[in-house]
Design an enzyme around this catalytic site. Structure first.
Site, short mmCIF file in Angstrom:
data_model
loop_
_atom_site.label_atom_id
_atom_site.label_comp_id
_atom_site.label_asym_id
_atom_site.label_seq_id
_atom_site.Cartn_x
_atom_site.Cartn_y
_atom_site.Cartn_z
N ASP A 143 53.04 4.66 40.29
CA ASP A 143 53.75 4.62 41.57
C ASP A 143 54.96 3.70 41.42
O ASP A 143 54.83 2.48 41.39
CB ASP A 143 52.81 4.11 42.66
CG ASP A 143 53.46 4.08 44.04
OD1 ASP A 143 54.66 4.38 44.15
OD2 ASP A 143 52.75 3.75 45.01
N SER A 176 50.72 3.55 51.98
CA SER A 176 52.17 3.58 52.11
C SER A 176 52.59 2.87 53.41
O SER A 176 52.21 1.72 53.63
CB SER A 176 52.67 5.03 52.07
OG SER A 176 54.06 5.10 51.93
N HIS A 189 53.41 7.91 43.63
CA HIS A 189 53.06 7.40 44.96
C HIS A 189 52.10 8.32 45.69
O HIS A 189 51.23 7.86 46.45
CB HIS A 189 54.34 7.20 45.78
CG HIS A 189 54.12 6.54 47.09
ND1 HIS A 189 53.54 5.30 47.21
CD2 HIS A 189 54.37 6.95 48.38
CE1 HIS A 189 53.46 4.95 48.49
NE2 HIS A 189 53.94 5.95 49.21
#
Length: 376
Positions: A314, A145, A347
């Site tokens: 995601d 991320s 995610h």
């Protein structure tokens, strides 16, 4: 694996991308494993929005690190072979100098006066810490991320100081939709009556409601629709499903209960000004901007090898964003391994136990170790 955080003080001014500089700051970090004699086996782990330097093992409070399933003895990033470094970024609220720290010019908390930071600023600060630790080149810089953005920035800003970039569930820039989610979350905090223009420390209050809503918004984007459906569906909480509808401001559905719990927990440990700083850094990250948006020209600055991974469900940082990075790397004739992992978790998958995902990271780390001549 028991670990203890360390502190490093820096008096030298750090030039900031937004202008000016910042001096006399501390970075909190943890290390795992041993640095070999050649100082070639170090891996830097970059953290995401609400994480910290505590990557693995148990800290003094007995709490496991946020990536403890990934880093440790015998784990994909094996600390029996690698010397792993986790750093709390400047501006965070987990020990490194940030908005909650005292501004020497006012003898009060920095609050909203804390300087604007970028991903690149964090990388430059991490490089200074590496210098102090005697690490001239990392075997790999790794993150998921926002951490993946930092790993990418390392490959561009310090191409000779890392051999591998491991970028997971990340992107080379946020989409307009992602920036929009961040803005809604920030407005929830800023419009909380307890925010006081960011000077809530002086009032001895916390903008809890704003932080709770911000976390709820964020958490929705971290989960896939399938996971929400499987875990919560349309289950009602503490009431008969055949009961007549009723208009209420209280919790009725299980998903509402879950989101409120996550929001309340977050508001109990995270700083509102830090949230504003970090989400803005997310928004600003766009290394291709200096190359008229051409990501291929941007990635031509890099020289390391890459491992890029994404997850099918995601939708916050979709596989399409990772494929853009891969295509840019291939256009530069850079060596890249790409994995698009079928996982239902959205995610958050980069933090979870997924056998295929962990096997792929382990295999890539094993190859790094073999290339370095590290023992199994």
């Amino acid at each position: 694996m028991q670990v203890k955080a360390e502190r490093m003080f820096f008096s030298e001014p750090l030039a900031l991308a937004a202008g000016g500089s910042f001096a006399d700051y501390e970075l909190v970090f943890e290390t795992y494993g041993k640095l070999n004699a050649a100082r070639s086996n170090a891996i830097l782990i970059c953290h995401a929005l609400n994480a910290s330097h505590h990557v693995a093992g148990l800290n003094e409070a007995g709490e496991p690190g946020w990536w403890d399933n990934m880093v440790g003895p015998g784990k994909p990033i094996d600390t029996q072979r690698f010397f792993v470094v986790g750093v709390n970024n400047l501006g965070s609220c987990f020990g490194s100098t940030g908005p909650m720290s005292i501004n020497p010019a006012t003898a009060k908390a920095w609050g909203p006066d804390f300087p604007v930071l970028t991903v690149e600023d964090w990388v430059h600060a991490q490089a200074r810490l590496a210098d102090r630790l005697g690490i001239a080149c990392f075997a790999a810089v790794m993150g998921g991320s926002l951490g993946g953005m930092q790993a990418l920035a390392w490959s561009l800003l310090y191409p000779k100081r890392l051999a591998h970039c491991i970028c997971i569930a990340s992107t080379a820039k946020l989409s307009a939709q992602n920036i929009a989610f961040n803005e809604v979350a920030r407005r929830a905090i800023i419009t909380d009556p307890e925010f006081h223009g960011g000077r809530f420390y002086d009032a001895a209050v916390v903008p809890r409601r704003g932080l709770q809503v911000a976390r709820m918004i964020g958490h929705i984007t971290y989960l896939s629709d399938d996971v929400m459906a499987e875990r919560f569906g349309r289950l009602l909480r503490d009431r008969d499903p055949d009961e007549a509808y009723r208009y209420t401001f209280d919790i009725e559905f299980e998903i509402e209960s879950y989101l409120r719990y996550q929001g309340e927990k977050f508001a109990g440990y995270f700083d509102a000004n830090t949230y504003l700083i970090i989400t803005r850094a997310l928004d600003y990250f766009d290394p291709a901007r200096a190359f008229a948006g051409d990501l291929s020209k941007t990635m031509a600055q890099a020289s390391c090898r890459f491992f890029v991974a994404s997850f099918t469900t995601d939708w916050r940082f979709s596989p399409a964003r990772s494929r853009e990075i891969v295509q840019a790397l291939l256009a530069c004739d850079l060596e890249v391994t790409y994995a698009e992992i079928d996982a239902p978790h959205g995610h958050d998958a980069f933090l979870l136990d997924n056998p295929q995902y962990h096997q792929l990271v382990r295999a890539y780390a094993d190859q790094i170790a073999i290339n370095l001549g590290l023992s199994a």
